[in-house]
Scaffold this active site. Sequence first.
Site, PDB file in Angstrom:
ATOM      1  N   GLU A  44     -10.376  -7.311   9.423  1.00 13.15           N
ATOM      2  CA  GLU A  44      -9.938  -8.062   8.239  1.00 13.15           C
ATOM      3  C   GLU A  44     -11.144  -8.572   7.448  1.00 13.15           C
ATOM      4  O   GLU A  44     -11.145  -8.557   6.221  1.00 13.15           O
ATOM      5  CB  GLU A  44      -9.054  -9.246   8.661  1.00 13.15           C
ATOM      6  CG  GLU A  44      -7.747  -8.790   9.293  1.00 13.15           C
ATOM      7  CD  GLU A  44      -6.853  -9.930   9.752  1.00 13.15           C
ATOM      8  OE1 GLU A  44      -7.373 -10.848  10.419  1.00 13.15           O
ATOM      9  OE2 GLU A  44      -5.654  -9.910   9.452  1.00 13.15           O
ATOM     10  N   TYR A  87       0.823  -1.210   0.000  1.00 16.48           N
ATOM     11  CA  TYR A  87       0.000   0.000   0.000  1.00 16.48           C
ATOM     12  C   TYR A  87       0.864   1.269   0.000  1.00 16.48           C
ATOM     13  O   TYR A  87       0.459   2.295  -0.553  1.00 16.48           O
ATOM     14  CB  TYR A  87      -0.999  -0.030   1.161  1.00 16.48           C
ATOM     15  CG  TYR A  87      -2.049  -1.107   0.958  1.00 16.48           C
ATOM     16  CD1 TYR A  87      -2.791  -1.145  -0.231  1.00 16.48           C
ATOM     17  CD2 TYR A  87      -2.262  -2.104   1.899  1.00 16.48           C
ATOM     18  CE1 TYR A  87      -3.729  -2.144  -0.449  1.00 16.48           C
ATOM     19  CE2 TYR A  87      -3.214  -3.104   1.677  1.00 16.48           C
ATOM     20  CZ  TYR A  87      -3.938  -3.122   0.504  1.00 16.48           C
ATOM     21  OH  TYR A  87      -4.859  -4.108   0.285  1.00 16.48           O
TER      22      TYR A  87
HETATM   23 FE   LIG Z   1      -4.456  -9.622   7.934  1.00 11.81          FE
END
Ligand SMILES: [Fe+2]
Length: 349
Positions: A191, A123
């Site tokens: 998540e 990222y």
């Molecule tokens: Fe993760």
Amino acid sequence: MTAVHPDAEARAAAKQPRNLLDPGFELTLRPMRYPDFYERYRDAIKNTWTVEEVDLHSDVADLAKLSAGERHMIGRLVAFFATGDSIVANNLVLTLYKHINSPEARLYLSRQLFEEAVHVQFYLTLLDTYLPDPEDRADAFAAVENIPSIREKASFCFRWMDSVEKIESLQTRADRRRFLLNLICFAACIEGLFFYGAFAYVYWFRSRGLLHGLATGTNWVFRDETMHMSFAFEVVDTVRKEEPDLFDEELTRQVTDMLKEAVEAELQFARDLCGDGLPGMNTESMRQYLECVADQRLQRLGFAPVYGSENPFSFMELQGVQELTNFFERRPSAYQVAVEGSVSFDDDF
Ligand SMILES: [Fe+2]
Ligand SMILES: [Fe+2]
């Protein structure tokens, strides 16, 4: 409540095997008490990828073609991605590694920590590529404080981290419940919901022929996150077997409320990203998607679903199939060992 968990006390006195959440730093790997966690560690190593394998070149040309609304969406997504995985990695080290007392599980968590580092690097590379202006980059990192829809999600994460911060060891039933809530929060809500929401925007762009570099990296992040979540749920299953009394009505209510709160936080993000709506992507369709995912998380954890929504995004159903195809296509060059069916995406859509 400060008393030592009575079961833990009795087991210690009788020198019986420890439970997964009994405090300490268990070191014994033979005989192996939790072979499933060890196999998950080995499976994760088969899935190694590097950021250098992701080619973001064509994305730069695509960015120039985006409408103002699409550019706004991508800016917000990059800002969310800038800090999301670092928050998860911090919780892993500060809470999960500390309290899941199994050397097999700690091997898996060590590997997961590496994967979170690769995600952070991915990222960061994405942000450097998409945002050439250093001020825009700094703003993306500051979004966690300055952009309300991102700040809201971050404060949700920090609240659940703070809730276990002062627990040195899981001595009491109350400690264990607080730990379970933290574990479930990071797997199912962060998540398993915040990240899945973000992936849906990425695959929406891909379904329109845009940002293939981002989609490629996302395929691999997606696979990793699916496995992180699956590991955490397996830990929950193990605790449920060992200490079923922890899973009472109160925990059911707390987990259900937590998921509902996560859906609301992600919806606020959706309102910010979608504005008045883009073709095939708007706040209402995202609401249905998030509700559908939240129900799946609740059911996987053994709780009743609350929404009954269908997945409105055909491009996310396709994702399961395509990801598996990519996985096998890449195997000869990129994976050390055959997969043997250890990765399944079917349950997560
Ligand atoms: Fe993760
Ligand atoms: Fe991650």
